[in-house]
Design a protein around this motif. Sequence first.
Motif, PDB file in Angstrom:
ATOM      1  N   GLU A  34       1.199  -0.980  -0.117  1.00 55.84           N
ATOM      2  CA  GLU A  34      -0.001   0.016  -0.086  1.00 55.84           C
ATOM      3  C   GLU A  34       0.693   0.769  -0.069  1.00 55.84           C
ATOM      4  OE1 GLU A  34      -3.338   0.410  -0.110  1.00 55.84           O
ATOM      5  OE2 GLU A  34      -3.417  -2.109  -0.724  1.00 55.84           O
ATOM      6  N   ASN A  35       2.559   1.185   0.592  1.00 53.13           N
ATOM      7  CA  ASN A  35       3.304   2.489   0.825  1.00 53.13           C
ATOM      8  C   ASN A  35       3.632   2.590  -0.724  1.00 53.13           C
ATOM      9  OD1 ASN A  35       4.370   4.519   1.718  1.00 53.13           O
ATOM     10  ND2 ASN A  35       6.128   3.295   3.062  1.00 53.13           N
ATOM     11  N   CYS A  36       4.149   1.628  -1.222  1.00 62.57           N
ATOM     12  CA  CYS A  36       3.948   1.586  -2.350  1.00 62.57           C
ATOM     13  C   CYS A  36       3.744   2.580  -3.450  1.00 62.57           C
ATOM     14  CB  CYS A  36       4.523   0.199  -3.109  1.00 62.57           C
ATOM     15  SG  CYS A  36       6.444  -0.692  -2.778  1.00 62.57           S
ATOM     16  N   ARG A  37       2.301   1.615  -3.340  1.00 61.09           N
ATOM     17  CA  ARG A  37       0.870   2.216  -3.862  1.00 61.09           C
ATOM     18  C   ARG A  37       0.682   3.566  -3.906  1.00 61.09           C
ATOM     19  NH1 ARG A  37      -1.746  -2.408  -2.085  1.00 61.09           N
ATOM     20  NH2 ARG A  37      -1.213  -4.178  -3.810  1.00 61.09           N
ATOM     21  N   PRO A  40       3.094   7.375  -7.090  1.00 60.52           N
ATOM     22  CA  PRO A  40       3.207   7.063  -7.871  1.00 60.52           C
ATOM     23  C   PRO A  40       4.004   7.529  -8.889  1.00 60.52           C
ATOM     24  CG  PRO A  40       2.595   9.315  -7.350  1.00 60.52           C
ATOM     25  CD  PRO A  40       2.841   8.799  -6.222  1.00 60.52           C
ATOM     26  N   TRP A  41       5.735   7.692  -8.377  1.00 61.47           N
ATOM     27  CA  TRP A  41       6.594   7.260  -9.312  1.00 61.47           C
ATOM     28  C   TRP A  41       7.437   6.132  -9.186  1.00 61.47           C
ATOM     29  CZ3 TRP A  41       5.851  10.739  -5.094  1.00 61.47           C
ATOM     30  CH2 TRP A  41       6.362  10.357  -3.580  1.00 61.47           C
ATOM     31  N   ILE A  42       6.632   5.338  -7.702  1.00 58.10           N
ATOM     32  CA  ILE A  42       7.466   4.105  -8.172  1.00 58.10           C
ATOM     33  C   ILE A  42       6.643   3.047  -9.095  1.00 58.10           C
ATOM     34  CG2 ILE A  42       8.226   1.744  -6.992  1.00 58.10           C
ATOM     35  CD1 ILE A  42       8.320   3.777  -4.317  1.00 58.10           C
ATOM     36  N   CYS A  43       7.153   2.816 -10.334  1.00 52.76           N
ATOM     37  CA  CYS A  43       6.347   1.823 -11.000  1.00 52.76           C
ATOM     38  C   CYS A  43       5.694   0.558 -10.737  1.00 52.76           C
ATOM     39  CB  CYS A  43       7.094   1.817 -12.769  1.00 52.76           C
ATOM     40  SG  CYS A  43       6.341   1.027 -13.670  1.00 52.76           S
ATOM     41  N   ALA A  44       4.202   0.206 -10.930  1.00 50.47           N
ATOM     42  CA  ALA A  44       4.148  -1.119 -10.649  1.00 50.47           C
ATOM     43  C   ALA A  44       5.334  -2.308 -11.140  1.00 50.47           C
ATOM     44  CB  ALA A  44       2.438  -0.868 -10.957  1.00 50.47           C
ATOM     45  N   CYS A  45       5.353  -1.862 -12.270  1.00 57.32           N
ATOM     46  CA  CYS A  45       5.645  -3.585 -12.279  1.00 57.32           C
ATOM     47  C   CYS A  45       7.333  -3.438 -11.462  1.00 57.32           C
ATOM     48  CB  CYS A  45       6.231  -3.161 -14.055  1.00 57.32           C
ATOM     49  SG  CYS A  45       8.177  -1.596 -13.451  1.00 57.32           S
ATOM     50  N   ARG A  46       7.146  -2.907 -10.499  1.00 59.34           N
ATOM     51  CA  ARG A  46       8.856  -3.315  -9.539  1.00 59.34           C
ATOM     52  C   ARG A  46       7.836  -4.292  -8.634  1.00 59.34           C
ATOM     53  NH1 ARG A  46      12.070   1.966  -8.137  1.00 59.34           N
ATOM     54  NH2 ARG A  46      12.938   0.539  -6.700  1.00 59.34           N
ATOM     55  N   TYR A  47       6.412  -3.691  -8.492  1.00 57.47           N
ATOM     56  CA  TYR A  47       6.474  -4.646  -6.754  1.00 57.47           C
ATOM     57  C   TYR A  47       4.962  -5.850  -7.478  1.00 57.47           C
ATOM     58  CZ  TYR A  47       2.954  -0.858  -6.837  1.00 57.47           C
ATOM     59  OH  TYR A  47       2.165   0.668  -7.756  1.00 57.47           O
ATOM     60  N   GLU A  48       4.879  -6.383  -8.877  1.00 57.55           N
ATOM     61  CA  GLU A  48       3.821  -6.395  -9.420  1.00 57.55           C
ATOM     62  C   GLU A  48       4.012  -8.048  -9.004  1.00 57.55           C
ATOM     63  OE1 GLU A  48       1.638  -6.936 -13.927  1.00 57.55           O
ATOM     64  OE2 GLU A  48       3.622  -6.070 -13.866  1.00 57.55           O
ATOM     65  N   TYR A  49       4.770  -8.529  -9.260  1.00 57.62           N
ATOM     66  CA  TYR A  49       5.776 -10.248  -8.385  1.00 57.62           C
ATOM     67  C   TYR A  49       4.977 -10.138  -7.208  1.00 57.62           C
ATOM     68  CZ  TYR A  49       8.368 -13.541  -7.130  1.00 57.62           C
ATOM     69  OH  TYR A  49       8.539 -14.977  -6.153  1.00 57.62           O
ATOM     70  N   ALA A  88       9.626 -12.300   0.350  1.00 57.35           N
ATOM     71  CA  ALA A  88       8.943 -10.463  -0.485  1.00 57.35           C
ATOM     72  C   ALA A  88       8.690  -9.815   0.575  1.00 57.35           C
ATOM     73  CB  ALA A  88       7.037 -11.363  -0.281  1.00 57.35           C
ATOM     74  N   CYS A  89       8.991  -9.658   2.238  1.00 56.30           N
ATOM     75  CA  CYS A  89       9.548  -8.921   2.958  1.00 56.30           C
ATOM     76  C   CYS A  89      10.416  -7.724   2.797  1.00 56.30           C
ATOM     77  CB  CYS A  89       9.527  -9.626   4.012  1.00 56.30           C
ATOM     78  SG  CYS A  89       8.146  -9.994   5.205  1.00 56.30           S
ATOM     79  N   GLN A  90      11.834  -8.645   2.237  1.00 59.88           N
ATOM     80  CA  GLN A  90      12.989  -7.933   1.837  1.00 59.88           C
ATOM     81  C   GLN A  90      12.866  -7.819   0.435  1.00 59.88           C
ATOM     82  OE1 GLN A  90      15.534 -11.759   2.729  1.00 59.88           O
ATOM     83  NE2 GLN A  90      16.766 -10.567   4.078  1.00 59.88           N
ATOM     84  N   LYS A  91      11.936  -8.109  -0.553  1.00 61.29           N
ATOM     85  CA  LYS A  91      11.789  -7.242  -1.772  1.00 61.29           C
ATOM     86  C   LYS A  91      10.944  -6.522  -1.401  1.00 61.29           C
ATOM     87  CE  LYS A  91      11.958  -7.339  -6.320  1.00 61.29           C
ATOM     88  NZ  LYS A  91      13.674  -7.000  -7.459  1.00 61.29           N
ATOM     89  N   VAL A  92      10.268  -6.120  -0.856  1.00 63.62           N
ATOM     90  CA  VAL A  92       9.199  -5.393  -1.153  1.00 63.62           C
ATOM     91  C   VAL A  92       9.844  -3.881  -0.080  1.00 63.62           C
ATOM     92  CG1 VAL A  92       7.601  -5.114   1.297  1.00 63.62           C
ATOM     93  CG2 VAL A  92       6.724  -3.986  -0.793  1.00 63.62           C
ATOM     94  N   TYR A  93      10.763  -3.416   0.893  1.00 65.04           N
ATOM     95  CA  TYR A  93      11.685  -3.215   1.518  1.00 65.04           C
ATOM     96  C   TYR A  93      12.357  -2.758   1.159  1.00 65.04           C
ATOM     97  CZ  TYR A  93      15.116  -1.393   5.197  1.00 65.04           C
ATOM     98  OH  TYR A  93      16.072  -0.340   5.575  1.00 65.04           O
TER      99      TYR A  93
END
Length: 363
Positions: A34-37, A40-49, A88-93
């Motif tokens: 939710e923080n990523c969303r 908006p400058w963080i592209c969704a493809c970076r956390y789509e996985y 997954a925690c490490q990736k999103v962090y």
Amino acid sequence: MEVTQVKQVIPVTPPDLTEKNLDKLAEYVFNQLENCRSRPWICACRYEYINNLRLGYLNCLTIPDQSSLRRSSRIRDHSDRLSHHRAACQKVYGILYRDDLRRIPYLTWSDDVLVTSLKQRRITLPRQRVRAVYVSKLQHADVTRTFAFMDLPQEIRLMVYEFALQFDEDFYTKKPYGLKPATKPALLQTCSQIREEATPIFYRINRFLLRFGKDDSATSCRTLSWMKRYVSATDLQNLRYITLSSFHYGWSYHIKIDLNCRDPLKWTLQCNHESRHNLSCNNHYPLSEESTVMQERYPRRNCALAKHHQNAGLVAANLAAAHKAIGELWEACGENGRIKPSFAGLLDFVGAVKDINTNLTQR
């Protein structure tokens, strides 16, 4: 008048990788997504996985209690899911932390540099000699500092307005869908004196996007409706740069015009292929080309609209129509060698250029 910055960026909290509760690990991932969303400058493809991992669904799965299933197998299955959640925690962090490094320069400083900066700014060193506390102290000092802006000479204030009110042209030309038109920025709403001094500069230095439609009558309403609502007739007279845009089958076309220039040969046509990635994403490779509007242009081979280049007759017809459109605008709105646009004049001008644009982009 004192100018104060009021927003402090809070760095992302790292995950607890010693946690063995799958629900808590999944909750951390969902909160940081939710923080990523929200950025908006963080592209969704970076956390789509990560978004497609369905961690919540995996947590709902219970290990079946069957006599034929050995206990070692159950432990191994739980251990695999635990590793899955921690990864997954490490990736999103990592995504959010790299973004924080860009937004909070203090995170890249060493402890010695942070302490030196605190002393130089006469900030009392905190009892907790922790790096995060140093960063928080410096951020707090940044957002609470004040400056007597109106005590500056007017010439300096005008220079500041030109830097502060300039918005990114690429943002308007490359991300047209769902974009709200620019109205007045927050700086112009601080006080009446700043509004009076800076508003003419805002409309004079920026390029404003006007969109085309298929229907002439509907286009006239949509193109200038936001201007009629937010821009006064006096402010409109300071408008100089406009971009007339249309969209066909995933491609966007932008004619860039300087209203003070009466030579349409200096207009430029920019073609962009729409991308699902934002501009800051490494996967954003816009297929684009830009050329003088009236010269022969060879589209890319992979463009679905690519046809043979313009013939001489079409070039001549477009050039004559462009000269006529800009000439009529100057006759209606020109004054003492300077253009002072009006709503009626811009409306006629947009309609005339639309026909030229259709011939150029749909050939």
